[in-house]
Design a protein around this motif. Structure first.
Motif, PDB file in Angstrom:
ATOM      1  N   LYS A 185       4.088  -3.853   3.249  1.00 58.95           N
ATOM      2  CA  LYS A 185       5.113  -2.992   2.652  1.00 58.95           C
ATOM      3  C   LYS A 185       4.459  -1.647   2.328  1.00 58.95           C
ATOM      4  CE  LYS A 185       7.270  -7.088   0.643  1.00 58.95           C
ATOM      5  NZ  LYS A 185       7.617  -7.813  -0.614  1.00 58.95           N
ATOM      6  N   ALA A 186       4.840  -0.624   3.081  1.00 61.60           N
ATOM      7  CA  ALA A 186       4.224   0.697   2.931  1.00 61.60           C
ATOM      8  C   ALA A 186       5.150   1.626   2.143  1.00 61.60           C
ATOM      9  CB  ALA A 186       3.919   1.293   4.301  1.00 61.60           C
ATOM     10  N   LYS A 187       4.717   1.984   0.965  1.00 57.20           N
ATOM     11  CA  LYS A 187       5.494   2.897   0.136  1.00 57.20           C
ATOM     12  C   LYS A 187       5.140   4.345   0.495  1.00 57.20           C
ATOM     13  CE  LYS A 187       5.399  -0.306  -3.795  1.00 57.20           C
ATOM     14  NZ  LYS A 187       4.945  -0.485  -5.199  1.00 57.20           N
ATOM     15  N   SER A 188       6.137   5.206   0.422  1.00 56.15           N
ATOM     16  CA  SER A 188       5.907   6.630   0.657  1.00 56.15           C
ATOM     17  C   SER A 188       5.388   7.268  -0.624  1.00 56.15           C
ATOM     18  CB  SER A 188       7.202   7.327   1.101  1.00 56.15           C
ATOM     19  OG  SER A 188       7.625   6.835   2.342  1.00 56.15           O
ATOM     20  N   PHE A 189       4.280   7.972  -0.507  1.00 57.78           N
ATOM     21  CA  PHE A 189       3.657   8.615  -1.662  1.00 57.78           C
ATOM     22  C   PHE A 189       3.676  10.127  -1.444  1.00 57.78           C
ATOM     23  CE2 PHE A 189      -0.023  10.705  -3.463  1.00 57.78           C
ATOM     24  CZ  PHE A 189      -0.038  10.270  -4.778  1.00 57.78           C
TER      25      PHE A 189
ATOM     26  N   VAL B  38       1.495   5.205  12.255  1.00 58.31           N
ATOM     27  CA  VAL B  38       0.422   5.269  11.261  1.00 58.31           C
ATOM     28  C   VAL B  38      -0.787   4.495  11.787  1.00 58.31           C
ATOM     29  CG1 VAL B  38      -0.231   4.862   8.865  1.00 58.31           C
ATOM     30  CG2 VAL B  38       2.149   5.382   9.439  1.00 58.31           C
ATOM     31  N   LYS B  39      -1.927   5.159  11.796  1.00 57.37           N
ATOM     32  CA  LYS B  39      -3.134   4.578  12.394  1.00 57.37           C
ATOM     33  C   LYS B  39      -3.855   3.635  11.433  1.00 57.37           C
ATOM     34  CE  LYS B  39      -7.510   5.932  14.616  1.00 57.37           C
ATOM     35  NZ  LYS B  39      -8.355   7.091  15.010  1.00 57.37           N
ATOM     36  N   LEU B  40      -4.189   2.446  11.937  1.00 57.23           N
ATOM     37  CA  LEU B  40      -5.003   1.481  11.194  1.00 57.23           C
ATOM     38  C   LEU B  40      -6.476   1.882  11.340  1.00 57.23           C
ATOM     39  CD1 LEU B  40      -5.263  -1.273   9.685  1.00 57.23           C
ATOM     40  CD2 LEU B  40      -5.413  -2.347  11.937  1.00 57.23           C
TER      41      LEU B  40
ATOM     42  N   LEU C 175       0.843  -1.189   0.000  1.00 57.67           N
ATOM     43  CA  LEU C 175       0.000   0.000   0.000  1.00 57.67           C
ATOM     44  C   LEU C 175       0.880   1.240   0.000  1.00 57.67           C
ATOM     45  CD1 LEU C 175       0.200   0.998   3.220  1.00 57.67           C
ATOM     46  CD2 LEU C 175      -1.373  -0.913   3.519  1.00 57.67           C
ATOM     47  N   SER C 176       0.264   2.390  -0.206  1.00 55.52           N
ATOM     48  CA  SER C 176       0.989   3.657  -0.245  1.00 55.52           C
ATOM     49  C   SER C 176       0.404   4.619   0.777  1.00 55.52           C
ATOM     50  CB  SER C 176       0.907   4.288  -1.645  1.00 55.52           C
ATOM     51  OG  SER C 176       1.539   3.460  -2.607  1.00 55.52           O
ATOM     52  N   ILE C 177       1.294   5.312   1.496  1.00 57.53           N
ATOM     53  CA  ILE C 177       0.894   6.306   2.484  1.00 57.53           C
ATOM     54  C   ILE C 177       1.340   7.682   2.007  1.00 57.53           C
ATOM     55  CG2 ILE C 177       1.130   7.093   4.875  1.00 57.53           C
ATOM     56  CD1 ILE C 177      -0.334   4.457   4.678  1.00 57.53           C
ATOM     57  N   ASN C 178       0.406   8.620   2.024  1.00 55.27           N
ATOM     58  CA  ASN C 178       0.702   9.982   1.579  1.00 55.27           C
ATOM     59  C   ASN C 178       1.536  10.683   2.649  1.00 55.27           C
ATOM     60  OD1 ASN C 178       0.694  12.666   0.707  1.00 55.27           O
ATOM     61  ND2 ASN C 178      -1.364  12.500  -0.145  1.00 55.27           N
ATOM     62  N   VAL C 179       2.857  10.764   2.425  1.00 54.99           N
ATOM     63  CA  VAL C 179       3.748  11.353   3.424  1.00 54.99           C
ATOM     64  C   VAL C 179       3.575  12.862   3.529  1.00 54.99           C
ATOM     65  CG1 VAL C 179       5.441   9.500   3.250  1.00 54.99           C
ATOM     66  CG2 VAL C 179       5.631  11.478   1.727  1.00 54.99           C
TER      67      VAL C 179
ATOM     68  N   PHE D 202       6.038   2.162  10.458  1.00 62.49           N
ATOM     69  CA  PHE D 202       6.522   1.897   9.107  1.00 62.49           C
ATOM     70  C   PHE D 202       7.814   2.661   8.824  1.00 62.49           C
ATOM     71  CE2 PHE D 202       1.904   1.008   8.296  1.00 62.49           C
ATOM     72  CZ  PHE D 202       2.057  -0.319   7.919  1.00 62.49           C
ATOM     73  N   SER D 203       8.557   2.990   9.866  1.00 63.40           N
ATOM     74  CA  SER D 203       9.784   3.771   9.675  1.00 63.40           C
ATOM     75  C   SER D 203      10.809   3.008   8.836  1.00 63.40           C
ATOM     76  CB  SER D 203      10.390   4.167  11.024  1.00 63.40           C
ATOM     77  OG  SER D 203      10.628   3.016  11.831  1.00 63.40           O
ATOM     78  N   THR D 204      10.737   1.675   8.839  1.00 64.06           N
ATOM     79  CA  THR D 204      11.626   0.865   7.995  1.00 64.06           C
ATOM     80  C   THR D 204      10.971   0.493   6.674  1.00 64.06           C
ATOM     81  OG1 THR D 204      10.861  -1.235   8.946  1.00 64.06           O
ATOM     82  CG2 THR D 204      12.704  -0.123  10.051  1.00 64.06           C
ATOM     83  N   GLY D 205       9.712   0.923   6.489  1.00 64.16           N
ATOM     84  CA  GLY D 205       8.972   0.602   5.276  1.00 64.16           C
ATOM     85  C   GLY D 205       8.146  -0.659   5.386  1.00 64.16           C
ATOM     86  N   LYS D 206       8.289  -1.391   6.516  1.00 64.50           N
ATOM     87  CA  LYS D 206       7.561  -2.647   6.671  1.00 64.50           C
ATOM     88  C   LYS D 206       7.015  -2.788   8.090  1.00 64.50           C
ATOM     89  CE  LYS D 206      10.390  -5.298   3.373  1.00 64.50           C
ATOM     90  NZ  LYS D 206      11.236  -6.513   3.201  1.00 64.50           N
TER      91      LYS D 206
END
Length: 314
Positions: free
Chosen positions: A119-123, A74-76, A61-65, A97-101
């Protein structure tokens, strides 16, 4: 004896059905331990969920940084599991998700587990910032298969418009986008300010009466060409559908797409080359076979596609 046998058989069948129903209710048959849906605050679009095997799974998924204060917290907001399964996390929890995972476990009612790795991608929303409008271009015309279609800038035919308020007045405008957050559907949203340039003038998109093939009156074509509202509006970008929607202060909405450089095929041998970026809108014109091949037909009656070409300010 016959009736006694039938009664015994019926009781046995009923007992079997009852045992099966008890097993269903108790979950004794249920090996399911899958994630059906998952969402986090400031997530863009939907997550991709892949069950790799019986014990592992991947979620991307992608998180809008630009809207998320910290990737370490990051809140679920939503977690949907298969029937009777339970997870080691729940809605309202915060993941790092500071390490991306990050990982968590889903357990079936039988106690079997599957560990998911997220796996959280920075968007980062590319629209944020200021853009200069360079040109307004259409693909229009009735019967393009018979040569009635053309791709041309609105400024290519200056005699079709008012000198003081024609489309040329738009080509020094600035569009400034800010990001306010992410909707519940995972769409980034914010404000857009369409500011007139040095001439302090917006185009009124009045088509000259002298070019009107069906009368002598001027024709207001803002419903076609004022796709990005004057002044301040709100925008929402849906990455799943590939659209961007503008909402003016009066509530009028327009929806198009934001595209990068490259050639857009219009069919019938026509194309438009996007140099940097452009907002693309489909226009709902009407065929006019009587006035085919005219500027009136292409601009006022049957415009098909419309591009607002832009360049980002450094």
């Amino acid at each position: 004896m016959k009736y006694a046998l039938l009664l015994a058989t019926a009781c046995l069948l009923q007992a079997c059905v009852k045992d099966q129903q008890d097993e269903i209710n108790d979950g004794g048959w249920n090996h399911e331990r899958s994630v059906l849906n998952i969402a986090f605050e400031n997530q863009i679009g939907n997550a991709t969920i892949d069950n790799l095997d019986a014990t592992t799974g991947d979620i991307e998924l992608s998180i809008n940084v630009g809207a998320q204060p910290s990737m370490a917290d990051v809140k679920l907001t939503n977690l949907e599991l298969s029937y009777q399964a339970r997870a080691s996390i729940k809605a309202g929890d915060h993941l790092d998700f500071s390490t991306g995972k990050a990982s968590f476990t889903v357990t079936s009612t039988l106690g079997e587990t599957r560990t998911y790795t997220i796996k959280a991608k920075s968007f980062l929303e590319e629209l944020v910032g200021s853009w200069t409008i360079n040109a307004l271009t259409i693909y229009g015309g009735t019967g393009p298969e018979y040569g009635g279609g053309a791709v041309m800038k609105l400024t290519d035919k200056p005699w079709c418009w008012k000198d003081a308020t024609g489309p040329a007045k738009e080509t020094d405008n600035t569009l400034t986008f800010t990001l306010d957050g992410v909707t519940a559907a995972g769409n980034p949203t914010g404000r857009c300010v369409n500011e007139a340039g040095a001439d302090k003038t917006f185009a009124d998109f009045i088509f000259q009466g002298s070019m009107n093939k069906e009368g002598k009156d001027d024709i207001d074509l803002k419903h076609f060409y004022r796709q990005i509202p004057e002044g301040e509006s709100t925008w929402e970008r849906d990455y799943t559908k590939g659209t961007i929607t503008f909402t003016a202060k009066d509530g009028r909405q327009t929806t198009g797409s934001f595209i990068g450089s490259g050639e857009v095929s219009c069919g019938n041998g026509k194309s438009f080359n996007v140099e940097n970026n452009a907002f693309q809108f489909a226009l709902n014109g009407k065929d006019d076979w009587t006035n085919i091949y005219s500027d009136y037909d292409k601009f006022a009656k049957k415009p098909r596609l419309y591009w607002i070409s832009v360049t980002k300010k450094k």
